[in-house]
Write a protein that holds these residues in place. Sequence first.
Motif, PDB file in Angstrom:
ATOM      1  N   MET A  13      -9.592  -9.559  13.409  1.00  0.00           N
ATOM      2  CA  MET A  13      -9.556  -8.441  14.338  1.00  0.00           C
ATOM      3  C   MET A  13     -10.538  -8.616  15.491  1.00  0.00           C
ATOM      4  O   MET A  13     -10.345  -8.055  16.569  1.00  0.00           O
ATOM      5  CB  MET A  13      -9.862  -7.133  13.603  1.00  0.00           C
ATOM      6  CG  MET A  13      -8.793  -6.730  12.609  1.00  0.00           C
ATOM      7  SD  MET A  13      -9.271  -5.364  11.546  1.00  0.00           S
ATOM      8  CE  MET A  13      -9.396  -4.037  12.726  1.00  0.00           C
ATOM      9  N   VAL A 140      -2.146   5.324  15.248  1.00  0.00           N
ATOM     10  CA  VAL A 140      -2.446   4.400  14.142  1.00  0.00           C
ATOM     11  C   VAL A 140      -1.690   3.091  14.316  1.00  0.00           C
ATOM     12  O   VAL A 140      -2.253   2.000  14.169  1.00  0.00           O
ATOM     13  CB  VAL A 140      -2.099   5.056  12.784  1.00  0.00           C
ATOM     14  CG1 VAL A 140      -2.256   4.044  11.654  1.00  0.00           C
ATOM     15  CG2 VAL A 140      -2.978   6.266  12.538  1.00  0.00           C
ATOM     16  N   SER A 143      -3.130   1.086  17.264  1.00  0.00           N
ATOM     17  CA  SER A 143      -4.486   0.617  16.955  1.00  0.00           C
ATOM     18  C   SER A 143      -4.449  -0.613  16.055  1.00  0.00           C
ATOM     19  O   SER A 143      -5.179  -1.590  16.279  1.00  0.00           O
ATOM     20  CB  SER A 143      -5.293   1.739  16.284  1.00  0.00           C
ATOM     21  OG  SER A 143      -5.422   2.849  17.132  1.00  0.00           O
ATOM     22  N   ILE A 144      -3.591  -0.583  15.031  1.00  0.00           N
ATOM     23  CA  ILE A 144      -3.484  -1.730  14.125  1.00  0.00           C
ATOM     24  C   ILE A 144      -2.832  -2.907  14.833  1.00  0.00           C
ATOM     25  O   ILE A 144      -3.284  -4.059  14.708  1.00  0.00           O
ATOM     26  CB  ILE A 144      -2.677  -1.342  12.872  1.00  0.00           C
ATOM     27  CG1 ILE A 144      -3.408  -0.256  12.084  1.00  0.00           C
ATOM     28  CG2 ILE A 144      -2.436  -2.564  11.991  1.00  0.00           C
ATOM     29  CD1 ILE A 144      -2.621   0.299  10.926  1.00  0.00           C
ATOM     30  N   THR A 148      -3.947  -6.980  15.381  1.00  0.00           N
ATOM     31  CA  THR A 148      -3.263  -7.948  14.523  1.00  0.00           C
ATOM     32  C   THR A 148      -2.091  -8.669  15.192  1.00  0.00           C
ATOM     33  O   THR A 148      -1.726  -9.760  14.775  1.00  0.00           O
ATOM     34  CB  THR A 148      -2.721  -7.254  13.253  1.00  0.00           C
ATOM     35  OG1 THR A 148      -1.830  -6.205  13.623  1.00  0.00           O
ATOM     36  CG2 THR A 148      -3.860  -6.670  12.426  1.00  0.00           C
ATOM     37  N   ALA A 276      -0.060 -11.132  11.134  1.00  0.00           N
ATOM     38  CA  ALA A 276      -0.598  -9.886  10.596  1.00  0.00           C
ATOM     39  C   ALA A 276      -0.712  -9.960   9.072  1.00  0.00           C
ATOM     40  O   ALA A 276       0.183 -10.463   8.402  1.00  0.00           O
ATOM     41  CB  ALA A 276       0.294  -8.716  10.995  1.00  0.00           C
ATOM     42  N   TRP A 279      -1.578  -5.827   4.546  1.00  0.00           N
ATOM     43  CA  TRP A 279      -1.916  -4.411   4.683  1.00  0.00           C
ATOM     44  C   TRP A 279      -1.467  -3.867   6.042  1.00  0.00           C
ATOM     45  O   TRP A 279      -1.104  -2.688   6.162  1.00  0.00           O
ATOM     46  CB  TRP A 279      -3.422  -4.194   4.515  1.00  0.00           C
ATOM     47  CG  TRP A 279      -4.276  -4.854   5.583  1.00  0.00           C
ATOM     48  CD1 TRP A 279      -4.868  -6.078   5.513  1.00  0.00           C
ATOM     49  CD2 TRP A 279      -4.613  -4.309   6.866  1.00  0.00           C
ATOM     50  NE1 TRP A 279      -5.553  -6.351   6.668  1.00  0.00           N
ATOM     51  CE2 TRP A 279      -5.424  -5.276   7.517  1.00  0.00           C
ATOM     52  CE3 TRP A 279      -4.332  -3.112   7.510  1.00  0.00           C
ATOM     53  CZ2 TRP A 279      -5.931  -5.069   8.791  1.00  0.00           C
ATOM     54  CZ3 TRP A 279      -4.835  -2.904   8.787  1.00  0.00           C
ATOM     55  CH2 TRP A 279      -5.633  -3.873   9.417  1.00  0.00           C
ATOM     56  N   ALA A 280      -1.459  -4.728   7.079  1.00  0.00           N
ATOM     57  CA  ALA A 280      -1.052  -4.286   8.408  1.00  0.00           C
ATOM     58  C   ALA A 280       0.448  -3.990   8.440  1.00  0.00           C
ATOM     59  O   ALA A 280       0.888  -3.025   9.080  1.00  0.00           O
ATOM     60  CB  ALA A 280      -1.404  -5.345   9.443  1.00  0.00           C
ATOM     61  N   ALA A 283       0.951  -0.719   6.860  1.00  0.00           N
ATOM     62  CA  ALA A 283       0.486   0.328   7.776  1.00  0.00           C
ATOM     63  C   ALA A 283       1.472   0.536   8.921  1.00  0.00           C
ATOM     64  O   ALA A 283       1.679   1.659   9.379  1.00  0.00           O
ATOM     65  CB  ALA A 283      -0.900  -0.038   8.321  1.00  0.00           C
ATOM     66  N   SER A 287       2.900   4.244   9.408  1.00  0.00           N
ATOM     67  CA  SER A 287       2.604   4.964  10.649  1.00  0.00           C
ATOM     68  C   SER A 287       3.858   5.140  11.496  1.00  0.00           C
ATOM     69  O   SER A 287       4.040   6.177  12.149  1.00  0.00           O
ATOM     70  CB  SER A 287       1.523   4.225  11.450  1.00  0.00           C
ATOM     71  OG  SER A 287       1.938   2.894  11.754  1.00  0.00           O
TER      72      SER A 287
END
Length: 322
Positions: A13, A140, A143-144, A148, A276, A279-280, A283, A287
């Motif tokens: 990141m 969200v 942002s991720i 990534t 990525a 977990w991304a 997410a 999201s």
Amino acid sequence: MGGLGLTDAVSEMTSLDPRQFIGIPLALVGAALLAFGAQYQSRGLNKVERITGQSAGAGLSLHHVASLLRRPSWVVGTLLLGLAVVFQIGSLSLSPLIIVQPIGVVGLVITSILNSRVSGVKLGKRVKSSIGLAVLGIVVFVSIAAFTASDQPVTDSKLIEILITFGVVFGVIAVLTIIFRHRGVALIYIVGAGVLYGFVATFAKSVIGRLQQGEFEWLTWACVAALLAGALLGLVFVQNAYSSGPPDLVVAGLTVIDPIVAVLIGIVVLDEAAGAPGWAIVAFIASGAVAIIGVVGLAKFHPQTGASALAALVKPDPDETR
């Protein structure tokens, strides 16, 4: 293992190209211009319908087009949408598609508030909650993605895959429009425009990528041609949708369908999320689902768009009632 995974994620990141973040404010400005442009265009089209006494719900006529070009509000709205496209192209040249495209949902929020002020219709708690969900989900997601996602080389095989998919989708949209032209006109036009604009954004990103790679040959020109075809047909669909529903409904459809199509292509074809972590991806899905629930709730519970959407869904075909 858990500590190492967290360290790897933080390292990944913090090793970003700062240019990715510059595309975000450009996309925000573009979303605001989209909202105001949609409001002015809708106002101009409604005025033309009242003056001419002819509805454009079944399609724009040459008389409608000539009248629109003489309406200051419609011309101003078109100029604002043109500026929105400029800012979007600027954001796409700096950031991956899956980062900047979902930001368009901000235009939905602005349009809902703006149309509420203009029409004098107050937004209820469920509408405000839906707006909050849409914004939360997009914040969200972006942002991720900003930490990534990454731009990937646009190869010939990727361009061919996108062009073939677009050709199939273009044909399906044309057939469905003909079949269901008397049922749920607004939603048909909105879905069609959203899908088309999702491909338009993808083609714009692909052409920009090829220019940055110093490659501009027949495949790139084919993408330019497909981009123009999709943009022009999408513009016609949007104008017809304005005649069948308020700007909130139009922008609501575009800001959820357009990003979904563009993000899917960005992930599946352009491999922008190839690096990525797991977990991304989870997410992204979570999201994105929250944002979609928010947008659907806004379209359902808004005092103007909810009625239009539901009426369009259950409206019988005139041919079946004769």
